[in-house]
Write an enzyme that holds these catalytic residues in place. Structure first.
Site, short mmCIF file in Angstrom:
data_model
loop_
_atom_site.label_atom_id
_atom_site.label_comp_id
_atom_site.label_asym_id
_atom_site.label_seq_id
_atom_site.Cartn_x
_atom_site.Cartn_y
_atom_site.Cartn_z
CG HIS A 188 2.88 -18.55 -17.65
ND1 HIS A 188 3.74 -19.22 -16.84
CD2 HIS A 188 2.35 -19.47 -18.51
CE1 HIS A 188 3.74 -20.52 -17.17
NE2 HIS A 188 2.90 -20.69 -18.18
CD GLU A 191 0.59 -18.39 -23.04
OE1 GLU A 191 0.47 -19.46 -23.62
OE2 GLU A 191 0.41 -18.24 -21.80
CG ASP A 244 0.82 -27.94 -20.29
OD1 ASP A 244 0.78 -28.54 -19.20
OD2 ASP A 244 0.75 -26.70 -20.41
#
Length: 283
Positions: free
Chosen positions: A144, A147, A226
């Site tokens: 990641h 973000e 998610d």
């Protein structure tokens, strides 16, 4: 939740319902059943072993449950599943190294490692030894980046962790040189549009930079993050993008092809999936 940290607080609290091997198996089978119903043929799923072990769940129980669920899901739906073990960037590198060693000792059925959780204040540089060790083990490396953190986080993950794919990466839009680098290298970005809206990375879906990445020639893919928390599985993200930006069939096919290209599947399987997309667009 109103931002990444408040979401993390919620999901870590909710993880406590996962106790038994059957719990982890059920989680996988329920997810894959829904994903397959949306047309997903292959999943490269993140799981976070650290918070489970930290609350007293044996690592082997987690791994056995996930493996059992994957076998059942592939048998029942034909959707293949591979696992990527993620480390929490707000925990120490020493803990991540210990977890990687434990995964190796357990013969964990993983194809790679990732880096997730709180991005701000936890730069990629913190985990260089973990990623170097993963490289020695022949594991794929993703992270990641970009973000909540800025474009510099993406550059640092590329330069120091030698990642093959950037998860999220939307802040790269602020750095033209980085955008050019991503396009020229064909580095995939796994974008999660509905997640970005819910976590306030963008105000609305109409503000999402995904079309600009496509225009710049960056290999962007559409993912769910998610899905139970962010308002949609992969197919819902595709549908939302089409409704918001008026994407043509050709653009939708391009996004699907990008996902196949960006996957860690063997070339033969990629060719088969690309043929399915070609048949869809031809029809």
């Amino acid at each position: 939740f109103t931002d990444l940290q408040s979401f993390l607080d919620l999901i870590y609290a909710n993880l406590t319902v996962l106790q038994t091997e059957e719990d982890f198996s059920d989680l996988v089978t329920a997810y894959v059943a829904r994903a397959a119903a949306g047309g997903v043929r292959h999943v490269e799923a993140f799981f976070d072993p650290q918070p489970h072990v930290a609350r007293g769940i044996p690592l082997q129980r987690v791994l056995d449950g996930l493996a059992s669920g994957i076998a059942a899901a592939e048998r029942d739906h034909g959707t293949t599943v591979e696992l990527i073990a993620c480390f929490h960037r707000d925990r120490s590198e020493e803990e991540a190294l210990a977890m990687l060693a434990a995964l190796e000792e357990a013969g964990a059925p993983i194809i790679g490692i990732g880096l997730d959780s709180a991005e701000v204040g936890n730069p990629p540089a913190k985990f260089q030894r973990v990623y170097a060790r993963a490289g020695e083990l022949g594991l794929h490396r993703v992270a990641h980046a970009g973000e909540e953190g800025g474009a510099a986080s993406v550059t640092e993950a590329l330069d120091l962790l030698h990642i093959e794919r950037v998860d999220h990466g939307i802040q790269a839009i602020d750095d033209p040189a980085l955008m050019d680098r991503l396009a020229r290298a064909g580095t995939p970005l796994t974008m999660c549009p509905l997640s970005n809206v819910r976590l306030r990375c963008v105000d609305t879906l109409a503000d999402h930079p995904l079309p600009a990445f496509l225009e710049a020639g960056v290999l962007v893919t559409v993912n769910s993050d998610d899905p139970a928390y962010f308002g949609g599985y992969a197919d819902t993200n595709y549908e939302a993008l089409r409704a918001t930006f008026g994407f043509s069939d050709e653009v939708m096919a391009r996004l699907a092809r990008n996902s196949v290209t960006a996957s860690f599947l063997p070339e033969g399987r990629k060719t088969g999936l690309l043929s399915e997309i070609d048949a869809w667009i031809a029809a």
